[in-house]
Design a protein around this motif. Structure first.
Motif, PDB file in Angstrom:
ATOM      1  N   ARG A  19       0.843  -1.182   0.000  1.00 51.85           N
ATOM      2  CA  ARG A  19       0.000   0.000   0.000  1.00 51.85           C
ATOM      3  C   ARG A  19       0.882   1.236   0.000  1.00 51.85           C
ATOM      4  O   ARG A  19       1.648   1.448   0.943  1.00 51.85           O
ATOM      5  CB  ARG A  19      -0.918   0.035   1.222  1.00 51.85           C
ATOM      6  CG  ARG A  19      -1.953   1.159   1.188  1.00 51.85           C
ATOM      7  CD  ARG A  19      -2.619   1.295   2.528  1.00 51.85           C
ATOM      8  NE  ARG A  19      -3.844   2.113   2.479  1.00 51.85           N
ATOM      9  CZ  ARG A  19      -4.292   2.827   3.505  1.00 51.85           C
ATOM     10  NH1 ARG A  19      -3.637   2.824   4.639  1.00 51.85           N
ATOM     11  NH2 ARG A  19      -5.411   3.523   3.384  1.00 51.85           N
ATOM     12  N   LEU A  20       0.764   2.011  -1.038  1.00 44.76           N
ATOM     13  CA  LEU A  20       1.518   3.252  -1.139  1.00 44.76           C
ATOM     14  C   LEU A  20       0.688   4.416  -0.618  1.00 44.76           C
ATOM     15  O   LEU A  20      -0.536   4.431  -0.777  1.00 44.76           O
ATOM     16  CB  LEU A  20       1.919   3.529  -2.586  1.00 44.76           C
ATOM     17  CG  LEU A  20       2.686   2.427  -3.319  1.00 44.76           C
ATOM     18  CD1 LEU A  20       3.066   2.914  -4.724  1.00 44.76           C
ATOM     19  CD2 LEU A  20       3.911   1.995  -2.553  1.00 44.76           C
ATOM     20  N   SER A  21       1.375   5.366  -0.022  1.00 42.33           N
ATOM     21  CA  SER A  21       0.722   6.582   0.444  1.00 42.33           C
ATOM     22  C   SER A  21       1.444   7.790  -0.129  1.00 42.33           C
ATOM     23  O   SER A  21       2.653   7.754  -0.338  1.00 42.33           O
ATOM     24  CB  SER A  21       0.755   6.666   1.973  1.00 42.33           C
ATOM     25  OG  SER A  21       0.076   5.587   2.559  1.00 42.33           O
ATOM     26  N   CYS A  22       0.693   8.840  -0.353  1.00 48.08           N
ATOM     27  CA  CYS A  22       1.261  10.101  -0.816  1.00 48.08           C
ATOM     28  C   CYS A  22       0.614  11.221  -0.020  1.00 48.08           C
ATOM     29  O   CYS A  22      -0.586  11.464  -0.164  1.00 48.08           O
ATOM     30  CB  CYS A  22       1.019  10.291  -2.301  1.00 48.08           C
ATOM     31  SG  CYS A  22       1.482  11.928  -2.909  1.00 48.08           S
ATOM     32  N   ALA A  23       1.417  11.867   0.800  1.00 48.34           N
ATOM     33  CA  ALA A  23       0.926  12.964   1.621  1.00 48.34           C
ATOM     34  C   ALA A  23       1.290  14.290   0.984  1.00 48.34           C
ATOM     35  O   ALA A  23       2.458  14.533   0.658  1.00 48.34           O
ATOM     36  CB  ALA A  23       1.515  12.865   3.021  1.00 48.34           C
ATOM     37  N   ALA A  74      -9.362  14.955   3.991  1.00 49.10           N
ATOM     38  CA  ALA A  74      -9.063  15.610   5.262  1.00 49.10           C
ATOM     39  C   ALA A  74      -7.572  15.543   5.582  1.00 49.10           C
ATOM     40  O   ALA A  74      -7.026  16.447   6.217  1.00 49.10           O
ATOM     41  CB  ALA A  74      -9.861  14.960   6.377  1.00 49.10           C
ATOM     42  N   LYS A  75      -6.919  14.474   5.123  1.00 53.67           N
ATOM     43  CA  LYS A  75      -5.489  14.297   5.372  1.00 53.67           C
ATOM     44  C   LYS A  75      -4.643  14.691   4.163  1.00 53.67           C
ATOM     45  O   LYS A  75      -3.423  14.570   4.203  1.00 53.67           O
ATOM     46  CB  LYS A  75      -5.197  12.850   5.748  1.00 53.67           C
ATOM     47  CG  LYS A  75      -5.833  12.394   7.043  1.00 53.67           C
ATOM     48  CD  LYS A  75      -5.441  10.948   7.349  1.00 53.67           C
ATOM     49  CE  LYS A  75      -6.043  10.501   8.668  1.00 53.67           C
ATOM     50  NZ  LYS A  75      -5.687   9.090   8.999  1.00 53.67           N
ATOM     51  N   ASN A  76      -5.290  15.125   3.098  1.00 51.39           N
ATOM     52  CA  ASN A  76      -4.567  15.455   1.854  1.00 51.39           C
ATOM     53  C   ASN A  76      -3.644  14.320   1.438  1.00 51.39           C
ATOM     54  O   ASN A  76      -2.466  14.537   1.093  1.00 51.39           O
ATOM     55  CB  ASN A  76      -3.770  16.748   2.028  1.00 51.39           C
ATOM     56  CG  ASN A  76      -4.663  17.959   2.180  1.00 51.39           C
ATOM     57  OD1 ASN A  76      -5.662  18.087   1.475  1.00 51.39           O
ATOM     58  ND2 ASN A  76      -4.311  18.847   3.096  1.00 51.39           N
ATOM     59  N   THR A  77      -4.181  13.134   1.498  1.00 51.10           N
ATOM     60  CA  THR A  77      -3.388  11.940   1.212  1.00 51.10           C
ATOM     61  C   THR A  77      -4.106  11.071   0.182  1.00 51.10           C
ATOM     62  O   THR A  77      -5.328  10.934   0.234  1.00 51.10           O
ATOM     63  CB  THR A  77      -3.144  11.138   2.494  1.00 51.10           C
ATOM     64  OG1 THR A  77      -2.435  11.955   3.431  1.00 51.10           O
ATOM     65  CG2 THR A  77      -2.322   9.890   2.212  1.00 51.10           C
ATOM     66  N   VAL A  78      -3.319  10.515  -0.715  1.00 50.73           N
ATOM     67  CA  VAL A  78      -3.845   9.571  -1.685  1.00 50.73           C
ATOM     68  C   VAL A  78      -3.122   8.247  -1.490  1.00 50.73           C
ATOM     69  O   VAL A  78      -1.928   8.222  -1.146  1.00 50.73           O
ATOM     70  CB  VAL A  78      -3.697  10.089  -3.129  1.00 50.73           C
ATOM     71  CG1 VAL A  78      -2.235  10.245  -3.513  1.00 50.73           C
ATOM     72  CG2 VAL A  78      -4.423   9.194  -4.113  1.00 50.73           C
ATOM     73  N   TYR A  79      -3.853   7.157  -1.677  1.00 48.30           N
ATOM     74  CA  TYR A  79      -3.310   5.828  -1.452  1.00 48.30           C
ATOM     75  C   TYR A  79      -3.400   5.000  -2.729  1.00 48.30           C
ATOM     76  O   TYR A  79      -4.246   5.239  -3.590  1.00 48.30           O
ATOM     77  CB  TYR A  79      -4.090   5.112  -0.343  1.00 48.30           C
ATOM     78  CG  TYR A  79      -4.166   5.884   0.953  1.00 48.30           C
ATOM     79  CD1 TYR A  79      -5.264   6.684   1.241  1.00 48.30           C
ATOM     80  CD2 TYR A  79      -3.134   5.810   1.885  1.00 48.30           C
ATOM     81  CE1 TYR A  79      -5.341   7.394   2.428  1.00 48.30           C
ATOM     82  CE2 TYR A  79      -3.196   6.512   3.074  1.00 48.30           C
ATOM     83  CZ  TYR A  79      -4.306   7.302   3.336  1.00 48.30           C
ATOM     84  OH  TYR A  79      -4.373   8.013   4.516  1.00 48.30           O
TER      85      TYR A  79
END
Length: 116
Positions: A19-23, A74-79
């Motif tokens: 699982r990749l995350s991008c903040a 809300a977290k400005n994050t894409v997974y």
């Protein structure tokens, strides 16, 4: 200015998952599109998946049914949930944020290596 920081890459065996995350941080406002791209050695960067501000998604044919993109506004994050990985998925994965008006930003990338 916008900063994108990817995480979650690593080494996994064929058939495994990551699982990749991008903040995103900085002057984000409301991103038009956030997406994942990848670049394998010796190949051009290609689009993997994207998600719009209203949640519409798009996938490359090669990952349909295996990868899922999602975002937490809300977290400005894409997974990017990646399942059933195979050696052809080995690449550096980059996050991209597109603003309304045409400006876009790239993260520095995270390496995904799938071993056979």
């Amino acid at each position: 200015q916008v900063q994108l920081v990817e995480s979650g890459g690593g080494l996994v065996q064929t058939g495994g998952s990551l699982r990749l995350s991008c903040a995103a941080s900085g002057t984000i406002f409301s991103p038009k599109v956030m997406g994942w791209y990848r670049q394998a050695p010796g190949k051009q960067r290609e689009s993997v998946a994207s998600i719009t501000s209203d949640g519409s998604t798009n996938y490359a044919d090669s990952v349909k049914g295996r990868f899922t993109i999602s975002r937490d506004n809300a977290k400005n994050t894409v997974y990017l949930q990646m399942n059933s990985l195979n050696v052809e998925d080995t690449a550096v994965y980059y996050c991209r944020l597109d603003r309304y008006g045409g400006t876009f930003y790239w993260g520095k990338g995270t390496l995904v290596t799938v071993s056979s």
